[in-house]
Design an enzyme around this catalytic site. Sequence first.
Site, PDB file in Angstrom:
ATOM      1  N   HIS A  39      -3.661  -0.448   5.869  1.00  0.00           N
ATOM      2  CA  HIS A  39      -2.460  -1.159   5.416  1.00  0.00           C
ATOM      3  C   HIS A  39      -1.734  -1.812   6.600  1.00  0.00           C
ATOM      4  O   HIS A  39      -1.304  -2.956   6.516  1.00  0.00           O
ATOM      5  CB  HIS A  39      -1.520  -0.196   4.678  1.00  0.00           C
ATOM      6  CG  HIS A  39      -1.890  -0.003   3.239  1.00  0.00           C
ATOM      7  ND1 HIS A  39      -2.948   0.793   2.845  1.00  0.00           N
ATOM      8  CD2 HIS A  39      -1.366  -0.520   2.093  1.00  0.00           C
ATOM      9  CE1 HIS A  39      -3.039   0.760   1.526  1.00  0.00           C
ATOM     10  NE2 HIS A  39      -2.100  -0.020   1.046  1.00  0.00           N
ATOM     11  N   LYS A 107      -1.222   9.223  -4.874  1.00  0.00           N
ATOM     12  CA  LYS A 107      -0.494  10.385  -5.377  1.00  0.00           C
ATOM     13  C   LYS A 107       0.945  10.374  -4.882  1.00  0.00           C
ATOM     14  O   LYS A 107       1.231   9.837  -3.810  1.00  0.00           O
ATOM     15  CB  LYS A 107      -1.191  11.689  -4.975  1.00  0.00           C
ATOM     16  CG  LYS A 107      -1.053  12.055  -3.502  1.00  0.00           C
ATOM     17  CD  LYS A 107      -1.398  13.514  -3.272  1.00  0.00           C
ATOM     18  CE  LYS A 107      -1.786  13.801  -1.831  1.00  0.00           C
ATOM     19  NZ  LYS A 107      -0.750  14.506  -1.070  1.00  0.00           N
TER      20      LYS A 107
END
Lengths: 196, 281
Positions: A39, A107
């Site tokens: 990222h 999550k």
Amino acid sequence: MVGPKKIKLPLSSEDVAGLKVGDLVLLSGNIVSGRDRMHKYLVEKRPAPDDIPFNLSGAVIYHCGPVIKKVDDNYMVIAAGPTTSMRVEMYEAAVIREYGIKGIIGKGGMSGNTLRALQETGCVYFNTIGGAAVYLADRIKKILDVWKLDEFGPTEAMWLFEVDEFPAIVTMDAHGNNMHRDIEELSLRKFSELTR
Amino acid sequence: MLKLRDGIVELYKKVATSIPPDIEEALKSAYKNEISGSVAGSSLGIILENINLARKTVRPVCQDTGIPVFFVRVPAGLSHVELKKSFVEATRIATERIPLRANAVDIITEKNSGDNTGTGFPVIYFEEVQGGTLTIDLMLKGGGCENAGRIYKLPAEELNAQRDLDGVRKCVIDTVQKAQGRGCPPYVLGVGVGGSVDQVAVLAKRQLLCKLTDTNRIGELVKIEERLLREINQLGIGPLGLGGESTAIGVKIGVNHRHPASYFVDVSVSCWATRRGRLIW
């Protein structure tokens, strides 16, 4: 309770629009893994689509750093559960917008900037089962490709996986709903009672 | 010390690929407590299936095989330097053989060492003991739940937490409330209270070695642990943080004497996949 929705990837705009917080899904098709380092790289270096060996437009990114074993010249997925999504919150909105991402699997949920990007571009966040790494690895049928393996190593590289009936729950949808935020607000109220 | 090294590799394998019986029992009870077919219930069902599958196929329960932490009780006369060599070598072998995920990253170069060894990696705490038994406790502590841990300096006005056991209680609930589902609940909470920052952090982590069925030797702490478990499970965070009855399956508190001016509370969060094991040599 309604049974899970079976969804074929890639996600269409109609698929995304039709998904609502609380929907159980089974995803089949291709997904890519990507976590902290990927990222940061995508946002800082802005690699051109041509430099990326597979098409990220319309892709589903799985926040996952798998255990991979190399047997001869082949790679095997040993364990592949989700990692905490909040760590890439500062990058995710830009990644979604820049690369046209349609789905995120992770999550713990994400926050305001990501939620806005989901809503503006038509993207959805799926929460899968933290720690269920063997169960989820068995839903990965094949490794199709990998990017940045030498530079980032197997945990942080971007793997292209083919999955079959990968289980998840929509917890942030393209309509501005965020189940994580709702649970947090409820628990905060209880917290105030307990610590008064 | 070739044999000890092999013993530690086996310990790694057991700890990475299975869940201790007390934790598994607690997860089964949690499963029974959730409404059948709910998100919480189905998630715990998959978690239990995952535990079985990992044990049967000898694969790591979680892809994050964590930071290895050794707590070692060493009889007098046994060399810590030699022991450390065995731990490091066993770590390299276990990483390749099981396999474990390579988790040791150099701060300067960002390079992963590839074998779970590096500066301060694995973490090893030695303590000399009387008698002739070498006791090695290994914990594989996942990064997600390690990140959910917190340290407090009491008094903490924002929590209305004073320098007493009720203040400690508020810190623990605060940690869980802020962790939400990010560290993989149902959690085990290890709490360390005392007078120095470094000491309470280790003390908190050491509590995670206790079996959930162990009873604290200090009566006042038993009461707080029970109350905390009850209250944390009223927060409604639930397995995965998506709502439900089971947010924690255990709270363990350890205390040290403190300086009159200092009152530190460290809360170490452990995910449902609490992985620990012991080798007695």
